[in-house]
Design a protein around this motif. Structure first.
Motif, PDB file in Angstrom:
ATOM      1  N   GLY A  88       0.796  -1.214   0.000  1.00  0.00           N
ATOM      2  CA  GLY A  88       0.000   0.000   0.000  1.00  0.00           C
ATOM      3  C   GLY A  88       0.828   1.264   0.000  1.00  0.00           C
ATOM      4  N   LEU A  89       2.131   1.113   0.156  1.00  0.00           N
ATOM      5  CA  LEU A  89       3.026   2.270   0.261  1.00  0.00           C
ATOM      6  C   LEU A  89       3.898   2.464  -0.969  1.00  0.00           C
ATOM      7  N   ALA A  90       4.486   1.378  -1.465  1.00  0.00           N
ATOM      8  CA  ALA A  90       5.538   1.484  -2.477  1.00  0.00           C
ATOM      9  C   ALA A  90       4.984   1.404  -3.896  1.00  0.00           C
ATOM     10  N   ASP A  91       5.758   1.948  -4.819  1.00  0.00           N
ATOM     11  CA  ASP A  91       5.422   1.857  -6.237  1.00  0.00           C
ATOM     12  C   ASP A  91       5.816   0.511  -6.823  1.00  0.00           C
ATOM     13  N   HIS A  92       7.007   0.034  -6.442  1.00  0.00           N
ATOM     14  CA  HIS A  92       7.456  -1.255  -6.977  1.00  0.00           C
ATOM     15  C   HIS A  92       8.396  -1.938  -5.991  1.00  0.00           C
ATOM     16  N   HIS A  93       8.622  -3.231  -6.239  1.00  0.00           N
ATOM     17  CA  HIS A  93       9.325  -4.078  -5.293  1.00  0.00           C
ATOM     18  C   HIS A  93      10.360  -4.943  -6.009  1.00  0.00           C
ATOM     19  N   THR A  94      11.454  -5.193  -5.305  1.00  0.00           N
ATOM     20  CA  THR A  94      12.495  -6.098  -5.796  1.00  0.00           C
ATOM     21  C   THR A  94      12.749  -7.131  -4.714  1.00  0.00           C
ATOM     22  N   ILE A  95      12.612  -8.405  -5.056  1.00  0.00           N
ATOM     23  CA  ILE A  95      12.829  -9.487  -4.097  1.00  0.00           C
ATOM     24  C   ILE A  95      14.169 -10.144  -4.385  1.00  0.00           C
ATOM     25  N   ILE A  96      14.968 -10.310  -3.324  1.00  0.00           N
ATOM     26  CA  ILE A  96      16.311 -10.875  -3.428  1.00  0.00           C
ATOM     27  C   ILE A  96      16.342 -12.247  -2.762  1.00  0.00           C
ATOM     28  N   GLU A  97      16.983 -13.180  -3.412  1.00  0.00           N
ATOM     29  CA  GLU A  97      17.221 -14.514  -2.857  1.00  0.00           C
ATOM     30  C   GLU A  97      18.671 -14.875  -3.148  1.00  0.00           C
ATOM     31  N   ARG A  98      19.443 -15.080  -2.088  1.00  0.00           N
ATOM     32  CA  ARG A  98      20.856 -15.466  -2.216  1.00  0.00           C
ATOM     33  C   ARG A  98      21.639 -14.534  -3.130  1.00  0.00           C
ATOM     34  N   GLY A  99      21.429 -13.230  -2.915  1.00  0.00           N
ATOM     35  CA  GLY A  99      22.227 -12.235  -3.612  1.00  0.00           C
ATOM     36  C   GLY A  99      21.845 -11.960  -5.042  1.00  0.00           C
ATOM     37  N   GLN A 100      20.675 -12.463  -5.469  1.00  0.00           N
ATOM     38  CA  GLN A 100      20.214 -12.236  -6.833  1.00  0.00           C
ATOM     39  C   GLN A 100      18.750 -11.813  -6.824  1.00  0.00           C
ATOM     40  N   VAL A 101      18.357 -11.076  -7.836  1.00  0.00           N
ATOM     41  CA  VAL A 101      16.952 -10.696  -7.978  1.00  0.00           C
ATOM     42  C   VAL A 101      16.176 -11.894  -8.524  1.00  0.00           C
ATOM     43  N   VAL A 102      15.098 -12.268  -7.787  1.00  0.00           N
ATOM     44  CA  VAL A 102      14.266 -13.379  -8.237  1.00  0.00           C
ATOM     45  C   VAL A 102      12.879 -12.920  -8.673  1.00  0.00           C
ATOM     46  N   TRP A 103      12.519 -11.691  -8.314  1.00  0.00           N
ATOM     47  CA  TRP A 103      11.218 -11.148  -8.736  1.00  0.00           C
ATOM     48  C   TRP A 103      11.265  -9.643  -8.601  1.00  0.00           C
ATOM     49  N   ARG A 104      10.603  -8.966  -9.534  1.00  0.00           N
ATOM     50  CA  ARG A 104      10.393  -7.522  -9.411  1.00  0.00           C
ATOM     51  C   ARG A 104       9.085  -7.167 -10.079  1.00  0.00           C
ATOM     52  N   GLY A 105       8.429  -6.160  -9.521  1.00  0.00           N
ATOM     53  CA  GLY A 105       7.162  -5.764 -10.108  1.00  0.00           C
ATOM     54  C   GLY A 105       6.469  -4.702  -9.278  1.00  0.00           C
ATOM     55  N   ALA A 106       5.318  -4.264  -9.761  1.00  0.00           N
ATOM     56  CA  ALA A 106       4.535  -3.223  -9.102  1.00  0.00           C
ATOM     57  C   ALA A 106       3.769  -3.796  -7.915  1.00  0.00           C
ATOM     58  N   SER A 107       3.260  -2.887  -7.080  1.00  0.00           N
ATOM     59  CA  SER A 107       2.508  -3.309  -5.904  1.00  0.00           C
ATOM     60  C   SER A 107       1.281  -4.129  -6.288  1.00  0.00           C
ATOM     61  N   SER A 108       0.603  -3.734  -7.350  1.00  0.00           N
ATOM     62  CA  SER A 108      -0.589  -4.479  -7.775  1.00  0.00           C
ATOM     63  C   SER A 108      -0.237  -5.918  -8.135  1.00  0.00           C
ATOM     64  N   GLU A 109       0.926  -6.112  -8.745  1.00  0.00           N
ATOM     65  CA  GLU A 109       1.357  -7.461  -9.109  1.00  0.00           C
ATOM     66  C   GLU A 109       1.713  -8.277  -7.871  1.00  0.00           C
ATOM     67  N   LEU A 110       2.411  -7.664  -6.927  1.00  0.00           N
ATOM     68  CA  LEU A 110       2.796  -8.381  -5.717  1.00  0.00           C
ATOM     69  C   LEU A 110       1.572  -8.727  -4.873  1.00  0.00           C
ATOM     70  N   ALA A 111       0.618  -7.808  -4.785  1.00  0.00           N
ATOM     71  CA  ALA A 111      -0.598  -8.061  -4.016  1.00  0.00           C
ATOM     72  C   ALA A 111      -1.388  -9.227  -4.591  1.00  0.00           C
ATOM     73  N   ALA A 112      -1.291  -9.407  -5.907  1.00  0.00           N
ATOM     74  CA  ALA A 112      -2.050 -10.464  -6.577  1.00  0.00           C
ATOM     75  C   ALA A 112      -1.344 -11.815  -6.542  1.00  0.00           C
ATOM     76  N   GLN A 113      -0.123 -11.866  -5.987  1.00  0.00           N
ATOM     77  CA  GLN A 113       0.642 -13.117  -5.986  1.00  0.00           C
ATOM     78  C   GLN A 113       1.131 -13.459  -4.580  1.00  0.00           C
ATOM     79  N   PRO A 114       0.219 -13.798  -3.668  1.00  0.00           N
ATOM     80  CA  PRO A 114       0.655 -14.133  -2.301  1.00  0.00           C
ATOM     81  C   PRO A 114       1.598 -15.327  -2.239  1.00  0.00           C
ATOM     82  N   ASP A 115       1.554 -16.189  -3.269  1.00  0.00           N
ATOM     83  CA  ASP A 115       2.491 -17.322  -3.284  1.00  0.00           C
ATOM     84  C   ASP A 115       3.929 -16.841  -3.350  1.00  0.00           C
ATOM     85  N   ILE A 116       4.180 -15.680  -4.000  1.00  0.00           N
ATOM     86  CA  ILE A 116       5.526 -15.098  -4.052  1.00  0.00           C
ATOM     87  C   ILE A 116       5.966 -14.700  -2.651  1.00  0.00           C
ATOM     88  N   TRP A 117       5.048 -14.137  -1.855  1.00  0.00           N
ATOM     89  CA  TRP A 117       5.388 -13.747  -0.488  1.00  0.00           C
ATOM     90  C   TRP A 117       5.892 -14.953   0.294  1.00  0.00           C
TER      91      TRP A 117
END
Length: 238
Positions: free
Chosen positions: A203-232
């Motif tokens: 609800g705060l950020a424009d976009h998000h970058t998820i890191i796993e073991r020093g690498q980017v594994v996902w990036r996208g807008a808040s609407s995309e992240l909200a729609a993919q709870p499995d990513i969380w």
């Protein structure tokens, strides 16, 4: 919102001695955006921040801030360019008063026409005004976090990075921090947030970058992240 790229990290590799932590890290944001770095503990979020701030010297890759390469600059030079951090653990000066902490690095590094002042910080965090004569070590954890944010804002930076923005804080204090960050975003302040409360961050950020073991594994807008709870659940553990 500006289309100007404020911060750009390309193919960043960083290590602590023989232990490599970042493996081709990529991250970028525009002026006026709020962005997050997400991931479980130990995945490279803080190392990314330390590399941006000049506290860890990258082994490879580029970091550009306002168009200028900064990966070989000293931390104090990077700070003077208008990049401020609210560090994990707050790191306020324990034997200075609240007011002395706020004034210690006061500047107008972004040449703002409406700069942050003591009065403006006190309006944002009335509790700090009440405690302005107290030493840093006499504050609660929540008050210390407010002070750390106020201290960063007093430099009038182009970008504020918050590492573990609400870690260890009581729920009511967390809500006050989220309220403050929402107000800063509305004012056009560029912000990078590291935190685990994804429900608040979408609800705060424009976009998000998820890191796993020093690498980017996902990036996208808040609407995309909200729609993919499995990513969380897969990468953040919530």
């Amino acid at each position: 919102m500006s289309t100007e790229t404020l911060l750009e990290v390309r193919q960043l590799e960083s290590s602590y001695g023989p232990s490599q932590i970042l493996f081709g890290m990529d991250f970028s944001m525009r002026q006026g955006e709020t962005a997050t770095l997400l991931g479980r503990n130990g995945m490279g979020k803080t190392t990314t921040v330390k590399s941006i701030l000049g506290l860890v010297r990258p082994g490879a890759g580029e970091i550009r801030f306002r168009g200028e390469r900064i990966e070989r600059l000293s931390p104090d030079r990077i700070a003077r360019m208008g990049l401020a951090v609210v560090p994990e653990g707050r790191q306020i000066f324990p034997v200075l008063t609240v007011e002395e902490n706020l004034l210690a690095f006061a500047a107008n590094r972004s040449a703002s026409s409406q700069p942050w002042t003591l009065e403006r910080v006190y309006h944002t965090f009335p509790r700090l005004q009440e405690r302005r004569r107290n030493m840093g070590n006499q504050l609660s954890g929540g008050e210390q976090q407010m002070l750390a944010i106020g201290r960063a804002l007093m430099t009038n930076p182009y970008l504020v990075i918050l590492d573990e923005a609400t870690e260890g804080l009581a729920p009511l204090i967390r809500e006050e921090i989220w309220r403050c960050l929402g107000a800063l975003r509305a004012q056009g302040q560029s912000i990078v947030v590291i935190d685990k409360y994804v429900q608040k961050l979408v609800g705060l950020a424009d976009h998000h970058t998820i890191i796993e073991r020093g690498q980017v594994v996902w990036r996208g807008a808040s609407s995309e992240l909200a729609a993919q709870p499995d990513i969380w659940h897969r990468y953040i553990g919530v």
